[in-house]
Design a protein around this motif. Sequence first.
Motif, PDB file in Angstrom:
ATOM      1  N   LEU A 148      77.219 -25.092  29.500  1.00 41.17           N
ATOM      2  CA  LEU A 148      76.474 -24.573  28.348  1.00 41.17           C
ATOM      3  C   LEU A 148      75.331 -25.505  27.965  1.00 41.17           C
ATOM      4  CD1 LEU A 148      79.431 -23.287  26.141  1.00 41.17           C
ATOM      5  CD2 LEU A 148      77.744 -21.882  27.353  1.00 41.17           C
TER       6      LEU A 148
ATOM      7  N   ILE B 170      71.368 -24.566  27.553  1.00 43.34           N
ATOM      8  CA  ILE B 170      70.550 -24.898  26.386  1.00 43.34           C
ATOM      9  C   ILE B 170      69.295 -25.646  26.816  1.00 43.34           C
ATOM     10  CG2 ILE B 170      70.452 -26.355  24.338  1.00 43.34           C
ATOM     11  CD1 ILE B 170      73.523 -25.720  24.013  1.00 43.34           C
TER      12      ILE B 170
ATOM     13  N   GLU C  39      66.647 -23.547  28.265  1.00 47.83           N
ATOM     14  CA  GLU C  39      65.873 -22.793  27.262  1.00 47.83           C
ATOM     15  C   GLU C  39      64.693 -23.581  26.708  1.00 47.83           C
ATOM     16  OE1 GLU C  39      66.018 -19.609  25.948  1.00 47.83           O
ATOM     17  OE2 GLU C  39      67.327 -19.385  27.691  1.00 47.83           O
TER      18      GLU C  39
ATOM     19  N   LEU D  92      58.806 -29.398  21.326  1.00 51.96           N
ATOM     20  CA  LEU D  92      59.596 -29.383  20.097  1.00 51.96           C
ATOM     21  C   LEU D  92      61.079 -29.171  20.349  1.00 51.96           C
ATOM     22  CD1 LEU D  92      57.020 -27.190  18.205  1.00 51.96           C
ATOM     23  CD2 LEU D  92      57.298 -29.660  17.991  1.00 51.96           C
TER      24      LEU D  92
ATOM     25  N   ALA E 216      64.198 -28.640  17.748  1.00 55.07           N
ATOM     26  CA  ALA E 216      64.872 -27.340  17.717  1.00 55.07           C
ATOM     27  C   ALA E 216      66.378 -27.531  17.860  1.00 55.07           C
ATOM     28  CB  ALA E 216      64.332 -26.441  18.829  1.00 55.07           C
ATOM     29  N   LEU E 217      66.755 -28.439  18.739  1.00 56.10           N
ATOM     30  CA  LEU E 217      68.179 -28.740  18.920  1.00 56.10           C
ATOM     31  C   LEU E 217      68.804 -29.209  17.617  1.00 56.10           C
ATOM     32  CD1 LEU E 217      68.537 -30.668  22.307  1.00 56.10           C
ATOM     33  CD2 LEU E 217      69.712 -28.581  21.624  1.00 56.10           C
TER      34      LEU E 217
ATOM     35  N   VAL F 297      67.789 -28.655  14.558  1.00 57.42           N
ATOM     36  CA  VAL F 297      67.876 -27.545  13.602  1.00 57.42           C
ATOM     37  C   VAL F 297      69.049 -26.646  13.967  1.00 57.42           C
ATOM     38  CG1 VAL F 297      66.727 -25.470  12.749  1.00 57.42           C
ATOM     39  CG2 VAL F 297      65.436 -27.596  12.998  1.00 57.42           C
ATOM     40  N   ALA F 298      69.195 -26.373  15.259  1.00 61.60           N
ATOM     41  CA  ALA F 298      70.302 -25.521  15.709  1.00 61.60           C
ATOM     42  C   ALA F 298      71.632 -26.145  15.310  1.00 61.60           C
ATOM     43  CB  ALA F 298      70.238 -25.335  17.221  1.00 61.60           C
ATOM     44  N   GLU F 299      71.730 -27.440  15.480  1.00 61.79           N
ATOM     45  CA  GLU F 299      72.982 -28.120  15.156  1.00 61.79           C
ATOM     46  C   GLU F 299      73.294 -28.033  13.669  1.00 61.79           C
ATOM     47  OE1 GLU F 299      74.735 -32.450  16.172  1.00 61.79           O
ATOM     48  OE2 GLU F 299      73.062 -31.819  17.447  1.00 61.79           O
TER      49      GLU F 299
ATOM     50  N   THR G 224      65.220 -17.533   8.330  1.00 60.39           N
ATOM     51  CA  THR G 224      65.097 -17.160   9.733  1.00 60.39           C
ATOM     52  C   THR G 224      63.626 -16.936  10.069  1.00 60.39           C
ATOM     53  OG1 THR G 224      65.209 -14.793   9.313  1.00 60.39           O
ATOM     54  CG2 THR G 224      67.303 -15.938   9.579  1.00 60.39           C
TER      55      THR G 224
ATOM     56  N   GLU H 115      62.443 -13.714   8.575  1.00 59.81           N
ATOM     57  CA  GLU H 115      62.203 -13.796   7.127  1.00 59.81           C
ATOM     58  C   GLU H 115      60.876 -14.493   6.831  1.00 59.81           C
ATOM     59  OE1 GLU H 115      66.925 -13.960   5.771  1.00 59.81           O
ATOM     60  OE2 GLU H 115      65.756 -15.794   5.919  1.00 59.81           O
TER      61      GLU H 115
ATOM     62  N   ARG I 209      57.752 -15.926  22.987  1.00 58.93           N
ATOM     63  CA  ARG I 209      57.112 -17.167  22.571  1.00 58.93           C
ATOM     64  C   ARG I 209      55.654 -16.924  22.217  1.00 58.93           C
ATOM     65  NH1 ARG I 209      56.304 -23.250  23.460  1.00 58.93           N
ATOM     66  NH2 ARG I 209      54.258 -22.813  22.648  1.00 58.93           N
TER      67      ARG I 209
ATOM     68  N   GLU J 239      54.007 -25.359  14.435  1.00 57.22           N
ATOM     69  CA  GLU J 239      55.140 -26.177  14.867  1.00 57.22           C
ATOM     70  C   GLU J 239      56.447 -25.784  14.193  1.00 57.22           C
ATOM     71  OE1 GLU J 239      54.722 -30.360  15.140  1.00 57.22           O
ATOM     72  OE2 GLU J 239      53.382 -30.134  16.857  1.00 57.22           O
TER      73      GLU J 239
ATOM     74  N   ILE K   6      59.739 -24.341  16.044  1.00 56.60           N
ATOM     75  CA  ILE K   6      61.034 -25.025  15.983  1.00 56.60           C
ATOM     76  C   ILE K   6      62.120 -24.055  15.534  1.00 56.60           C
ATOM     77  CG2 ILE K   6      62.364 -26.773  14.721  1.00 56.60           C
ATOM     78  CD1 ILE K   6      59.738 -28.467  14.721  1.00 56.60           C
TER      79      ILE K   6
ATOM     80  N   LEU L 233      62.761 -21.535  18.415  1.00 54.28           N
ATOM     81  CA  LEU L 233      63.511 -22.126  19.523  1.00 54.28           C
ATOM     82  C   LEU L 233      64.950 -22.382  19.135  1.00 54.28           C
ATOM     83  CD1 LEU L 233      60.855 -24.638  20.908  1.00 54.28           C
ATOM     84  CD2 LEU L 233      61.646 -22.519  22.002  1.00 54.28           C
ATOM     85  N   SER L 234      65.161 -22.807  17.900  1.00 55.71           N
ATOM     86  CA  SER L 234      66.540 -23.080  17.501  1.00 55.71           C
ATOM     87  C   SER L 234      67.352 -21.782  17.486  1.00 55.71           C
ATOM     88  CB  SER L 234      66.591 -23.789  16.149  1.00 55.71           C
ATOM     89  OG  SER L 234      66.590 -22.850  15.100  1.00 55.71           O
TER      90      SER L 234
ATOM     91  N   LYS M 190      66.819 -19.309  19.529  1.00 57.32           N
ATOM     92  CA  LYS M 190      67.086 -18.999  20.944  1.00 57.32           C
ATOM     93  C   LYS M 190      68.288 -19.802  21.435  1.00 57.32           C
ATOM     94  CE  LYS M 190      64.130 -18.144  24.211  1.00 57.32           C
ATOM     95  NZ  LYS M 190      63.022 -18.331  25.186  1.00 57.32           N
ATOM     96  N   ILE M 191      68.345 -21.052  21.026  1.00 55.45           N
ATOM     97  CA  ILE M 191      69.460 -21.907  21.416  1.00 55.45           C
ATOM     98  C   ILE M 191      70.765 -21.345  20.860  1.00 55.45           C
ATOM     99  CG2 ILE M 191      70.512 -24.169  21.022  1.00 55.45           C
ATOM    100  CD1 ILE M 191      67.573 -25.279  21.044  1.00 55.45           C
ATOM    101  N   LEU M 192      70.735 -21.022  19.574  1.00 52.96           N
ATOM    102  CA  LEU M 192      71.952 -20.512  18.940  1.00 52.96           C
ATOM    103  C   LEU M 192      72.385 -19.200  19.581  1.00 52.96           C
ATOM    104  CD1 LEU M 192      71.128 -21.432  15.253  1.00 52.96           C
ATOM    105  CD2 LEU M 192      72.962 -22.373  16.672  1.00 52.96           C
TER     106      LEU M 192
ATOM    107  N   GLU N 257      72.116 -18.452  22.693  1.00 50.06           N
ATOM    108  CA  GLU N 257      72.787 -18.806  23.954  1.00 50.06           C
ATOM    109  C   GLU N 257      74.255 -19.141  23.758  1.00 50.06           C
ATOM    110  OE1 GLU N 257      71.859 -18.972  27.278  1.00 50.06           O
ATOM    111  OE2 GLU N 257      70.214 -17.795  26.454  1.00 50.06           O
ATOM    112  N   ILE N 258      74.577 -19.789  22.652  1.00 55.89           N
ATOM    113  CA  ILE N 258      75.946 -20.263  22.473  1.00 55.89           C
ATOM    114  C   ILE N 258      76.712 -19.457  21.439  1.00 55.89           C
ATOM    115  CG2 ILE N 258      75.417 -22.615  23.195  1.00 55.89           C
ATOM    116  CD1 ILE N 258      75.254 -23.412  20.314  1.00 55.89           C
TER     117      ILE N 258
ATOM    118  N   LEU O 289      75.870 -28.489  22.398  1.00 54.38           N
ATOM    119  CA  LEU O 289      74.635 -28.920  21.737  1.00 54.38           C
ATOM    120  C   LEU O 289      74.517 -30.435  21.729  1.00 54.38           C
ATOM    121  CD1 LEU O 289      74.206 -26.738  18.529  1.00 54.38           C
ATOM    122  CD2 LEU O 289      72.566 -27.047  20.371  1.00 54.38           C
TER     123      LEU O 289
END
Lengths: 100, 100
Positions: A67, A71, A74, A80, A84-85, A87-89, B3, B6, B45, B60, B64, B67-68, B70-72, B74-75, B85
């Motif tokens: 996984l 990530i 992506e 960035l 982004a990581l 923020v995702a966390e 989001t 939003e 993108r 930016e 960010i 992308l975050s 997109k990451i979320l 994925e998981i 992560l």
Amino acid sequence: MKTTGEIIREKREKKGLLLRHVSAQLDIDTAILSKIERGERKATREQITKLADILELDKESLLIQYLSEKILYEIQDEDLGIQALKVAEKTIKYGVTKNK
Amino acid sequence: MKTTGEIIREKREKKGLLLRHVSAQLDIDTAILSKIERGERKATREQITKLADILELDKESLLIQYLSEKILYEIQDEDLGIQALKVAEKTIKYGVTKNK
DNA sequence: TTTACATTTGACAATTATTGTCAAGTTAAT
DNA sequence: ATTAACTTGACAATAATTGTCAAATGTAAA
């Protein structure tokens, strides 16, 4: 840290199994498994869990590694990405997923 | 945290622009922009950077956030997502991408 | 060295996911 | 009731992923 492909190849060889043995169990051509092991292709999630079974690898660690590579894929060549990581966390820790 | 959708909707409305104004500039149907704003679809993108231009949003931060998500995505519904992560973050901090 | 087998490579086909259109359906303000 | 903005869902187009196949390459034993 070892890549998913490296982990798989090393364990397969340690067990003395050939590509054709393992790929048969995965029901794919040896070419794909070869590519997966060398990192030229990504495995599917299902293939990862099957591989953990076949090769007796710890399923959780293998999945985490797999996984994390998805990530990273992506955000590859995104300046960035790290931000982004983060923020995702934060988002995932905060309230999981947003439900209507 | 807001989001991507939003952020876009709020700014579009603040500027008094209609879906058809903005979607015309993006060269897509209003239906898609509507879905993007409500989080039913992901933007590309390219659409994100265009939207930042059109709506005068900070490129930016918008990227960010995008992308975050997109990451979320994925998981999503992966129990091991947070751990993946963290591994991804360590990897990216350590040596960026692996080059042969 | 050639035979035999394992692996790799690359062109292409099949499949699946994403992105889009369109037309009909809501909603909200007159 | 009409009109304009937005939403919804079925489906089409496109793009990305996953796979096959056959030929090429490596490898080692006879």
